[in-house]
Design an enzyme around this catalytic site. Structure first.
Site, mmCIF file in Angstrom:
data_model
loop_
_atom_site.group_PDB
_atom_site.id
_atom_site.type_symbol
_atom_site.label_atom_id
_atom_site.label_comp_id
_atom_site.label_asym_id
_atom_site.label_seq_id
_atom_site.Cartn_x
_atom_site.Cartn_y
_atom_site.Cartn_z
ATOM 1 N N MET A 1 0.867 -1.180 0.000
ATOM 2 C CA MET A 1 0.000 0.000 0.000
ATOM 3 C C MET A 1 0.895 1.219 0.000
ATOM 4 O O MET A 1 1.811 1.336 0.822
ATOM 5 C CB MET A 1 -0.919 -0.028 1.227
ATOM 6 C CG MET A 1 -1.831 1.183 1.321
ATOM 7 S SD MET A 1 -3.026 1.283 -0.054
ATOM 8 C CE MET A 1 -3.239 3.067 -0.158
ATOM 9 N N GLU A 2 0.580 2.121 -0.931
ATOM 10 C CA GLU A 2 1.469 3.243 -1.233
ATOM 11 C C GLU A 2 1.340 4.395 -0.247
ATOM 12 O O GLU A 2 1.275 5.551 -0.656
ATOM 13 C CB GLU A 2 1.181 3.732 -2.649
ATOM 14 C CG GLU A 2 -0.226 4.309 -2.890
ATOM 15 C CD GLU A 2 -1.282 3.305 -3.306
ATOM 16 O OE1 GLU A 2 -1.117 2.100 -3.018
ATOM 17 O OE2 GLU A 2 -2.288 3.724 -3.909
ATOM 18 N N ASN A 3 1.291 4.132 1.050
ATOM 19 C CA ASN A 3 1.191 5.225 2.007
ATOM 20 C C ASN A 3 2.401 6.140 1.825
ATOM 21 O O ASN A 3 3.534 5.665 1.801
ATOM 22 C CB ASN A 3 1.082 4.662 3.415
ATOM 23 C CG ASN A 3 -0.164 3.806 3.580
ATOM 24 O OD1 ASN A 3 -1.247 4.216 3.181
ATOM 25 N ND2 ASN A 3 -0.003 2.602 4.097
ATOM 26 N N HIS B 1 6.138 -0.777 -8.057
ATOM 27 C CA HIS B 1 4.735 -0.371 -8.161
ATOM 28 C C HIS B 1 4.384 0.658 -7.087
ATOM 29 O O HIS B 1 3.846 1.728 -7.383
ATOM 30 C CB HIS B 1 3.837 -1.608 -8.043
ATOM 31 C CG HIS B 1 2.374 -1.307 -8.157
ATOM 32 N ND1 HIS B 1 1.687 -1.391 -9.348
ATOM 33 C CD2 HIS B 1 1.475 -0.898 -7.234
ATOM 34 C CE1 HIS B 1 0.425 -1.038 -9.150
ATOM 35 N NE2 HIS B 1 0.262 -0.744 -7.863
ATOM 36 N N GLU B 2 4.688 0.340 -5.844
ATOM 37 C CA GLU B 2 4.314 1.262 -4.757
ATOM 38 C C GLU B 2 5.078 2.578 -4.877
ATOM 39 O O GLU B 2 4.531 3.647 -4.625
ATOM 40 C CB GLU B 2 4.571 0.615 -3.391
ATOM 41 C CG GLU B 2 3.865 -0.717 -3.166
ATOM 42 C CD GLU B 2 2.389 -0.723 -3.520
ATOM 43 O OE1 GLU B 2 1.737 0.328 -3.410
ATOM 44 O OE2 GLU B 2 1.891 -1.782 -3.932
ATOM 45 N N HIS C 1 3.531 4.905 -7.339
ATOM 46 C CA HIS C 1 2.364 5.621 -6.815
ATOM 47 C C HIS C 1 2.744 6.978 -6.213
ATOM 48 O O HIS C 1 1.876 7.831 -6.021
ATOM 49 C CB HIS C 1 1.681 4.798 -5.730
ATOM 50 C CG HIS C 1 0.619 3.868 -6.244
ATOM 51 N ND1 HIS C 1 -0.433 4.306 -7.003
ATOM 52 C CD2 HIS C 1 0.443 2.532 -6.079
ATOM 53 C CE1 HIS C 1 -1.216 3.269 -7.289
ATOM 54 N NE2 HIS C 1 -0.706 2.182 -6.744
ATOM 55 N N GLU D 1 -4.204 3.292 -10.878
ATOM 56 C CA GLU D 1 -3.531 2.000 -11.011
ATOM 57 C C GLU D 1 -2.969 1.725 -12.402
ATOM 58 O O GLU D 1 -1.902 1.133 -12.533
ATOM 59 C CB GLU D 1 -4.465 0.874 -10.583
ATOM 60 C CG GLU D 1 -4.857 0.939 -9.104
ATOM 61 C CD GLU D 1 -3.672 0.883 -8.137
ATOM 62 O OE1 GLU D 1 -2.563 0.501 -8.561
ATOM 63 O OE2 GLU D 1 -3.864 1.235 -6.956
ATOM 64 N N ASP E 1 -14.309 -1.374 -3.107
ATOM 65 C CA ASP E 1 -13.358 -2.471 -3.158
ATOM 66 C C ASP E 1 -13.689 -3.421 -4.320
ATOM 67 O O ASP E 1 -12.817 -4.105 -4.845
ATOM 68 C CB ASP E 1 -13.437 -3.231 -1.828
ATOM 69 C CG ASP E 1 -12.103 -3.851 -1.463
ATOM 70 O OD1 ASP E 1 -11.078 -3.351 -1.941
ATOM 71 O OD2 ASP E 1 -12.109 -4.842 -0.707
ATOM 72 N N TYR F 1 -5.905 -1.926 -13.344
ATOM 73 C CA TYR F 1 -4.458 -2.138 -13.356
ATOM 74 C C TYR F 1 -3.965 -2.470 -14.767
ATOM 75 O O TYR F 1 -3.182 -1.727 -15.359
ATOM 76 C CB TYR F 1 -4.074 -3.309 -12.438
ATOM 77 C CG TYR F 1 -4.259 -3.045 -10.962
ATOM 78 C CD1 TYR F 1 -3.174 -2.751 -10.154
ATOM 79 C CD2 TYR F 1 -5.510 -3.102 -10.375
ATOM 80 C CE1 TYR F 1 -3.328 -2.516 -8.794
ATOM 81 C CE2 TYR F 1 -5.679 -2.868 -9.013
ATOM 82 C CZ TYR F 1 -4.585 -2.579 -8.224
ATOM 83 O OH TYR F 1 -4.742 -2.340 -6.887
HETATM 84 ZN ZN ZN Z 1 -1.373 0.221 -6.920
#
Ligand code: ZN
Length: 628
Positions: A297-299, A322-323, A326, A345, A403, A411
């Site tokens: 998760m790209e926090n 990937h992250e 983001h 995405e 979701d 993606y």
């Molecule tokens: Zn992503």
């Protein structure tokens, strides 16, 4: 978020800013370039907030994390911007118990509206004229869906408890009363008290070591949407990788994680060369306990990652690419609503492949692209049967849990859409276009329609737009026939080896397989035909020891043919894996395979044991899948 698709049952299946043509500073810090209205006036079907009435701009969060009762007791003080005539502000909440609300120091009236399954309740606060600060005292509830409280047994160290959050898509409201829409951005600061001996980390400027008090202060000076609010608490250590990158993990995973992510700095540099300076200061990764439901998760500043990517050979680091990507697509330029999720995405998968190409070469990244393509074709075919509307890039998720939009489509169809444009205009023009796009729209939100206008104004001629069938890609179901092809020589050799095995029983030679990466093995396993027999599976297992693999991607891929063929020796490994790992991407197809191969009994038995250890987002998907 990384490839965490909801598997469609029963098959595999995760404002508008008008285009500004004025020149803008490339300085990435919004405060330095003057105040900028970063909030989108787009109607978001998944938030009660009414930003046109009053909108938040800054959060001061003061919280105590109480492990014994599994609650967070906190005060959220919001700076707001409200037009003079406004008499109320609306927040999103989910299972929060609100003790008191004050506006500019005075007690204020508030109401909690009716509860809706996915959205929770609106919290409406009355505002006097010129209101500036809204302070909400509250505590989280038992069904705070973003929070996962782990017992020591559920962690790598086995000795301390652990808490982590997962706020995307609309779960932030279960731990902070907020305007929970991706179109609304705010800066934040926080003071968090955790038990002594533990470290707290957020999507913010972070400490690197524990202190004696358990009290930590955080600042996030760049405006973010609520889904990027994040917190992790545990017996966590830090190890630097480069001056601005590093890794956090529990002690037993720390060295392994540092080894796996050794190329982190190279990746950040490659990304910056492609699309401009990294805007967030440090880039660190925290490796979470195995029940984390997603790949990553790209926090901002602190990517949350599953330990299932610690393969020991750096073969699964595309997830990190990937992250990291983001940090531009998603965190810097953000989808206005979850219906525009492909903007987050699709761009990120495209960017991920480009980073992988820079760092590991075109041959390698094309192999990944080829996997992406097979996955897309398979998922799109299944989805056209089950839920055809969701194969459009622009989604319509109103009235549903957002979701459900997390499938292969945003993606991978998103990726191939951008790749198609790159192939049309050439890489150099496309790179310039993307770089300008990120630069012009940093810290803003984007709708699908605004992007299409930008594309027409800045890149494609009317003739090209028509010929490439841009609107068909965005608004129509399925995959257009101009889906780009990906030739991969490395996979062609794997396919040949597989054919020889299935026809003549010849196992791929050691000489050949010695050079295979995880991805070649995955290709081999994915392409095993349905007709493969228990005997053949046993020969493969004896030769390559798949059942003992410590690589979770390979193991999960191996579960498919073995479960479906009824290969008995696999069941105990499936059992231990499903109890240990909570990453939804692996859980869903594995449980589905058990069910579809007549072993629903086993699926139920394992799920009963494993369910308490899963995060809510995994439980929700599996409750539905395994509903007897
Ligand atoms: Zn992503």
């Amino acid at each position: 978020m990384k490839k965490t698709y909801l598997l469609a049952l029963p098959l595999i299946i995760g404002l508008l800013t008008s285009c500004q043509n004025g020149k803008q500073s490339s300085n990435k810090s919004p405060e330095k370039s003057g105040p900028k209205d970063t909030t989108a006036m787009v109607n978001d079907p998944h938030s009660y907030a009414q930003p046109e009435k009053a909108v938040v701009s800054h959060l001061n969060w003061d919280a105590r994390v109480l492990f014994d009762s599994a609650t967070i007791v906190a005060t959220a003080t919001w700076d707001i911007k409200a037009p003079e005539k406004t008499d109320q502000i609306v927040f999103d909440t989910y299972d929060l118990s609100i003790q008191e609300v004050k506006v500019d120091g005075q007690r204020a009236d508030f109401t909690l509206g009716a509860f809706q399954e996915d959205q929770g309740r609106p919290l409406t606060v009355s505002l006097p004229a010129n209101a500036q600060k809204v302070r909400i005292d509250y505590r989280t509830g038992d069904s705070a869906r973003a929070l996962q409280w782990l017992s020591p047994e559920q962690t790598a160290s086995g000795s301390a408890r652990f808490l982590f959050t997962q706020s995307q898509a609309i779960l932030a409201r279960s731990w902070v009363p907020c305007q929970d829409s991706p179109g609304i951005r705010f800066t934040y600061e926080a003071d968090v008290q955790v038990p002594k001996g533990m470290l707290a980390l957020m999507s913010a400027q972070n400490p690197q070591e524990k202190n004696e008090t358990g009290q930590y202060h955080f600042e996030m000076p760049q405006p973010i949407p609520s889904y990027l609010m994040a917190l992790a608490v545990g017996d966590i250590r830090f190890k630097a990788i480069s001056e601005r990158t590093g890794v956090y993990a529990e002690q037993p995973l720390l060295e392994k994680a540092a080894y796996e992510f050794a190329d982190l700095e190279k990746m950040v540099q490659a990304a910056e060369e492609l699309y401009g300076p990294y805007a967030w200061g440090r880039y660190d990764i925290i490796v979470l306990p195995p029940s984390f439901p997603f790949g990553g998760m790209e926090n901002p500043r602190l990517t949350f990652a599953t330990p299932t990517i610690l393969a020991g050979d750096r073969s699964l680091v595309s997830l990190v690419a990937h992250e990291l990507a983001h940090s531009w697509s998603g965190n810097l330029v953000t989808n206005a609503t979850w219906n525009d999720f492909w903007l987050n995405e699709g761009f990120t998968v495209y960017f991920e492949h480009r980073i992988m190409e820079e760092v590991y070469g075109r041959d390698y990244s094309e192999m990944l692209a080829s996997l992406t393509r097979s996955e897309l074709k398979e998922d799109a075919a299944a989805m056209l049967e089950e839920r055809p509307e969701d194969t459009k890039l622009k989604l319509d998720l109103a009235g549903r849990n957002p979701d459900e939009g997390v499938t292969s489509i945003p993606y991978n169809k998103g990726y191939f859409f951008l790749r198609l444009i790159e192939e049309e205009v050439g890489r150099s023009r496309f790179d310039t276009f993307l770089r300008n796009y990120f630069d012009k729209h940093q810290f803003e939100v984007m709708t699908t329609e605004a992007f299409l206008s930008y594309l027409q104004e800045n890149l494609l001629s009317a003739e090209q737009y028509e010929r490439l069938q841009i609107d068909t890609w965005i608004y129509k179901k399925g995959l257009p026939e101009n889906l780009p092809k990906v030739p991969s020589q490395r996979f062609a050799k794997v396919a040949q080896a597989l054919e020889e095995f299935m026809k003549a029983g010849t196992l791929p030679a050691q000489k050949q397989t010695a050079a295979w990466t995880t991805h070649e093995w995955l290709h081999f396993l994915h392409k095993l035909p349905d007709s493969v027999t228990v005997n053949e599976l046993q020969r493969l297992d004896e030769a390559y020891h798949f059942s003992q693999s410590g690589n979770s991607e390979i193991l999960a891929a191996w579960f498919q043919p073995t479960i479906r063929a009824g290969y008995e020796p696999i069941y105990s490994r499936v059992d231990s894996f499903l109890v240990q790992v909570g990453r939804r991407k692996f859980l869903t197809p594995t449980y589905a395979a058990l069910q579809e191969s007549g072993r629903a009994d086993l699926a139920q038995a394992i799920y009963q044991k494993a369910r308490p250890g899963y995060h809510a987002v995994s439980r929700e998907t599996l409750d539905e899948l395994l509903d007897p």
